[in-house]
Scaffold this motif. Structure first.
Motif, PDB file in Angstrom:
ATOM      1  N   LEU A 181      -3.864   1.754   4.407  1.00 56.04           N
ATOM      2  CA  LEU A 181      -3.441   0.364   4.419  1.00 56.04           C
ATOM      3  C   LEU A 181      -1.927   0.293   4.236  1.00 56.04           C
ATOM      4  O   LEU A 181      -1.400   0.849   3.269  1.00 56.04           O
ATOM      5  CB  LEU A 181      -4.139  -0.384   3.279  1.00 56.04           C
ATOM      6  CG  LEU A 181      -3.858  -1.879   3.142  1.00 56.04           C
ATOM      7  CD1 LEU A 181      -4.592  -2.647   4.233  1.00 56.04           C
ATOM      8  CD2 LEU A 181      -4.299  -2.370   1.766  1.00 56.04           C
ATOM      9  N   PRO A 182      -1.189  -0.366   5.146  1.00 58.82           N
ATOM     10  CA  PRO A 182       0.251  -0.548   4.923  1.00 58.82           C
ATOM     11  C   PRO A 182       0.477  -1.277   3.600  1.00 58.82           C
ATOM     12  O   PRO A 182      -0.214  -2.257   3.300  1.00 58.82           O
ATOM     13  CB  PRO A 182       0.693  -1.397   6.119  1.00 58.82           C
ATOM     14  CG  PRO A 182      -0.336  -1.136   7.167  1.00 58.82           C
ATOM     15  CD  PRO A 182      -1.631  -0.942   6.440  1.00 58.82           C
ATOM     16  N   PHE A 183       1.422  -0.813   2.822  1.00 58.03           N
ATOM     17  CA  PHE A 183       1.638  -1.390   1.494  1.00 58.03           C
ATOM     18  C   PHE A 183       1.933  -2.888   1.589  1.00 58.03           C
ATOM     19  O   PHE A 183       1.534  -3.655   0.706  1.00 58.03           O
ATOM     20  CB  PHE A 183       2.788  -0.677   0.780  1.00 58.03           C
ATOM     21  CG  PHE A 183       2.968  -1.122  -0.646  1.00 58.03           C
ATOM     22  CD1 PHE A 183       2.194  -0.587  -1.657  1.00 58.03           C
ATOM     23  CD2 PHE A 183       3.907  -2.092  -0.973  1.00 58.03           C
ATOM     24  CE1 PHE A 183       2.339  -1.014  -2.966  1.00 58.03           C
ATOM     25  CE2 PHE A 183       4.065  -2.525  -2.278  1.00 58.03           C
ATOM     26  CZ  PHE A 183       3.282  -1.979  -3.282  1.00 58.03           C
ATOM     27  N   ALA A 184       2.609  -3.339   2.646  1.00 54.94           N
ATOM     28  CA  ALA A 184       2.938  -4.759   2.793  1.00 54.94           C
ATOM     29  C   ALA A 184       1.694  -5.635   2.852  1.00 54.94           C
ATOM     30  O   ALA A 184       1.738  -6.821   2.505  1.00 54.94           O
ATOM     31  CB  ALA A 184       3.797  -4.966   4.034  1.00 54.94           C
ATOM     32  N   ARG A 185       0.559  -5.058   3.299  1.00 54.55           N
ATOM     33  CA  ARG A 185      -0.686  -5.826   3.401  1.00 54.55           C
ATOM     34  C   ARG A 185      -1.279  -6.147   2.026  1.00 54.55           C
ATOM     35  O   ARG A 185      -2.217  -6.950   1.922  1.00 54.55           O
ATOM     36  CB  ARG A 185      -1.712  -5.028   4.213  1.00 54.55           C
ATOM     37  CG  ARG A 185      -1.425  -4.917   5.704  1.00 54.55           C
ATOM     38  CD  ARG A 185      -1.792  -6.187   6.442  1.00 54.55           C
ATOM     39  NE  ARG A 185      -3.132  -6.643   6.119  1.00 54.55           N
ATOM     40  CZ  ARG A 185      -4.252  -6.123   6.629  1.00 54.55           C
ATOM     41  NH1 ARG A 185      -4.177  -5.114   7.500  1.00 54.55           N
ATOM     42  NH2 ARG A 185      -5.423  -6.609   6.288  1.00 54.55           N
ATOM     43  N   LEU A 186      -0.735  -5.548   0.983  1.00 59.96           N
ATOM     44  CA  LEU A 186      -1.257  -5.795  -0.358  1.00 59.96           C
ATOM     45  C   LEU A 186      -1.170  -7.273  -0.727  1.00 59.96           C
ATOM     46  O   LEU A 186      -1.973  -7.785  -1.503  1.00 59.96           O
ATOM     47  CB  LEU A 186      -0.476  -4.944  -1.381  1.00 59.96           C
ATOM     48  CG  LEU A 186      -1.070  -4.820  -2.789  1.00 59.96           C
ATOM     49  CD1 LEU A 186      -2.454  -4.204  -2.736  1.00 59.96           C
ATOM     50  CD2 LEU A 186      -0.153  -3.976  -3.664  1.00 59.96           C
ATOM     51  N   ALA A 187      -0.195  -7.960  -0.137  1.00 61.95           N
ATOM     52  CA  ALA A 187      -0.027  -9.390  -0.416  1.00 61.95           C
ATOM     53  C   ALA A 187      -1.216 -10.218   0.069  1.00 61.95           C
ATOM     54  O   ALA A 187      -1.393 -11.368  -0.361  1.00 61.95           O
ATOM     55  CB  ALA A 187       1.261  -9.895   0.238  1.00 61.95           C
ATOM     56  N   ASP A 188      -2.051  -9.662   0.947  1.00 63.25           N
ATOM     57  CA  ASP A 188      -3.173 -10.405   1.516  1.00 63.25           C
ATOM     58  C   ASP A 188      -4.396 -10.416   0.605  1.00 63.25           C
ATOM     59  O   ASP A 188      -5.390 -11.099   0.921  1.00 63.25           O
ATOM     60  CB  ASP A 188      -3.584  -9.807   2.867  1.00 63.25           C
ATOM     61  CG  ASP A 188      -2.450  -9.846   3.887  1.00 63.25           C
ATOM     62  OD1 ASP A 188      -1.546 -10.685   3.707  1.00 63.25           O
ATOM     63  OD2 ASP A 188      -2.473  -9.043   4.829  1.00 63.25           O
ATOM     64  N   TYR A 189      -4.361  -9.667  -0.482  1.00 60.92           N
ATOM     65  CA  TYR A 189      -5.557  -9.490  -1.300  1.00 60.92           C
ATOM     66  C   TYR A 189      -5.369 -10.044  -2.714  1.00 60.92           C
ATOM     67  O   TYR A 189      -4.317  -9.810  -3.339  1.00 60.92           O
ATOM     68  CB  TYR A 189      -5.908  -8.003  -1.412  1.00 60.92           C
ATOM     69  CG  TYR A 189      -6.253  -7.359  -0.096  1.00 60.92           C
ATOM     70  CD1 TYR A 189      -7.563  -7.296   0.344  1.00 60.92           C
ATOM     71  CD2 TYR A 189      -5.257  -6.801   0.706  1.00 60.92           C
ATOM     72  CE1 TYR A 189      -7.886  -6.699   1.559  1.00 60.92           C
ATOM     73  CE2 TYR A 189      -5.569  -6.204   1.922  1.00 60.92           C
ATOM     74  CZ  TYR A 189      -6.883  -6.155   2.339  1.00 60.92           C
ATOM     75  OH  TYR A 189      -7.195  -5.566   3.538  1.00 60.92           O
ATOM     76  N   PRO A 190      -6.368 -10.747  -3.251  1.00 57.51           N
ATOM     77  CA  PRO A 190      -6.313 -11.141  -4.666  1.00 57.51           C
ATOM     78  C   PRO A 190      -6.503  -9.882  -5.535  1.00 57.51           C
ATOM     79  O   PRO A 190      -7.460  -9.127  -5.332  1.00 57.51           O
ATOM     80  CB  PRO A 190      -7.483 -12.117  -4.820  1.00 57.51           C
ATOM     81  CG  PRO A 190      -8.430 -11.755  -3.721  1.00 57.51           C
ATOM     82  CD  PRO A 190      -7.586 -11.253  -2.580  1.00 57.51           C
ATOM     83  N   LEU A 191      -5.607  -9.675  -6.461  1.00 61.63           N
ATOM     84  CA  LEU A 191      -5.588  -8.421  -7.199  1.00 61.63           C
ATOM     85  C   LEU A 191      -5.976  -8.605  -8.665  1.00 61.63           C
ATOM     86  O   LEU A 191      -5.614  -9.593  -9.305  1.00 61.63           O
ATOM     87  CB  LEU A 191      -4.197  -7.788  -7.134  1.00 61.63           C
ATOM     88  CG  LEU A 191      -3.676  -7.446  -5.741  1.00 61.63           C
ATOM     89  CD1 LEU A 191      -2.244  -6.932  -5.832  1.00 61.63           C
ATOM     90  CD2 LEU A 191      -4.577  -6.429  -5.055  1.00 61.63           C
ATOM     91  N   ILE A 192      -6.680  -7.605  -9.175  1.00 63.30           N
ATOM     92  CA  ILE A 192      -6.990  -7.517 -10.602  1.00 63.30           C
ATOM     93  C   ILE A 192      -6.194  -6.325 -11.124  1.00 63.30           C
ATOM     94  O   ILE A 192      -6.513  -5.170 -10.812  1.00 63.30           O
ATOM     95  CB  ILE A 192      -8.499  -7.317 -10.842  1.00 63.30           C
ATOM     96  CG1 ILE A 192      -9.293  -8.410 -10.135  1.00 63.30           C
ATOM     97  CG2 ILE A 192      -8.805  -7.313 -12.335  1.00 63.30           C
ATOM     98  CD1 ILE A 192     -10.786  -8.152 -10.094  1.00 63.30           C
TER      99      ILE A 192
END
Length: 299
Positions: A181-192
């Motif tokens: 997963l490209p690190f920039a895509r992390l913004a697309d996910y709700p994170l715990i």
């Protein structure tokens, strides 16, 4: 004051209970209480306040506890140095492990330690890396595995291994192998995520700031098992290592998509005090830890 009284006091303070300390010291509780009272009489002060749940340290008791730990560790170090002349590690070592390593590593470590060092004993303490570093600096533990410790003049660190981190999600029925997963895509996910004091959280925040990624933080939970429980319940996704997932009670219930562009890695280090001598037992236990991690592919 004598060394035995000091040892009795430190054990009671560590365990917060005369009963637990008496069991560990293999003596009666009244005899232990009498020795601590004699110490208080000699010092003409109150060291412990007894209550229904056990004991708590007074301010003077806290100061004596810190001094007592150093005195007892010095005495142990002297004994270990003498024993080292006989080429057999001996004494007692207190080892710290992060939660993600503790469940997988502890049984194997205890078995191997007993086999390799029959004249020595080991106590294992679990804690977050930030706490383990503090305990090393204070002299409460002798050696620890920690993740990405910040520079601290009170400790010396030796990198052991780098482990890739990725997005942890609830496994789907399709069983498809997760892709990078490209690190920039992390913004697309709700994170715990853990709280900001956690080593992994600091790493994630730093990388996100450098990449210009705005994180969508749904929950902040410091316990990795609790984070995984919430991921499994559908509250969001986590950013963890494969080791952390494998240490859970149901590793097959999750998928991990490693990051790319850039990679995100967590560095596992061995940490010891920079102000205390490295005893033969600490040195041999460090070597044993590396061998166990390498030979059993725990990373």
């Amino acid at each position: 004051m004598n060394l035995k009284q000091l040892e009795y006091f430190v054990r009671v303070a560590e365990l917060g209970s005369f009963g637990k300390a008496a069991l560990q010291l293999n003596m009666s509780q009244p005899a232990l209480s009498r020795q601590v009272r004699l110490l208080e009489t000699d010092l003409r002060t109150t060291l412990l306040i007894r209550n229904g749940r056990g004991v708590v340290l007074t301010e003077i008791g806290k100061r004596l506890f810190d001094h007592g730990l150093r005195v007892l560790q010095l005495v142990t170090s002297v004994a270990e140095d003498i024993e080292a002349a006989r080429d057999e590690p001996s004494g007692r070592i207190v080892l710290g492990l992060p939660p993600s390593m503790s469940r997988r590593l502890t049984p194997l470590l205890v078995d191997t330690f007993r086999s390799e060092f029959p004249a020595a004993s080991v106590a294992i303490v679990e804690g977050l890396s930030i706490h383990l570093v503090e305990w090393i600096a204070m002299g409460r533990i002798d050696l620890s595995l920690v993740y990405r410790p910040e520079p601290n003049p009170a400790i010396e660190i030796t990198p052991v291994a780098d482990e890739a981190m990725g997005l942890v999600s609830r496994a789907t029925r399709s069983g498809a192998k997760p892709k990078s997963l490209p690190f920039a895509r992390l913004a697309d996910y709700p994170l715990i995520l853990p709280e900001r004091t956690h080593a992994m959280r600091r790493l994630i925040d730093t990388q996100a700031a450098m990449a210009g990624v705005k994180l969508n933080i749904a929950l902040e939970i410091s316990s990795v098992p609790s984070i995984l429980d919430l991921v499994h319940a559908g509250y969001g996704h986590a950013v963890l290592t494969q080791t952390a997932v494998a240490a859970s009670e149901r590793p097959g219930a999750f998928t991990l998509s490693p990051f790319k562009d850039p990679l995100l890695t967590s560095t596992l280090c061995l940490a010891v005090s920079s102000h205390r001598p490295v005893t033969p037992l600490i040195r041999q236990t460090s070597k044993l830890l590396r061998e166990i991690l390498a030979h059993n592919k725990l990373l």
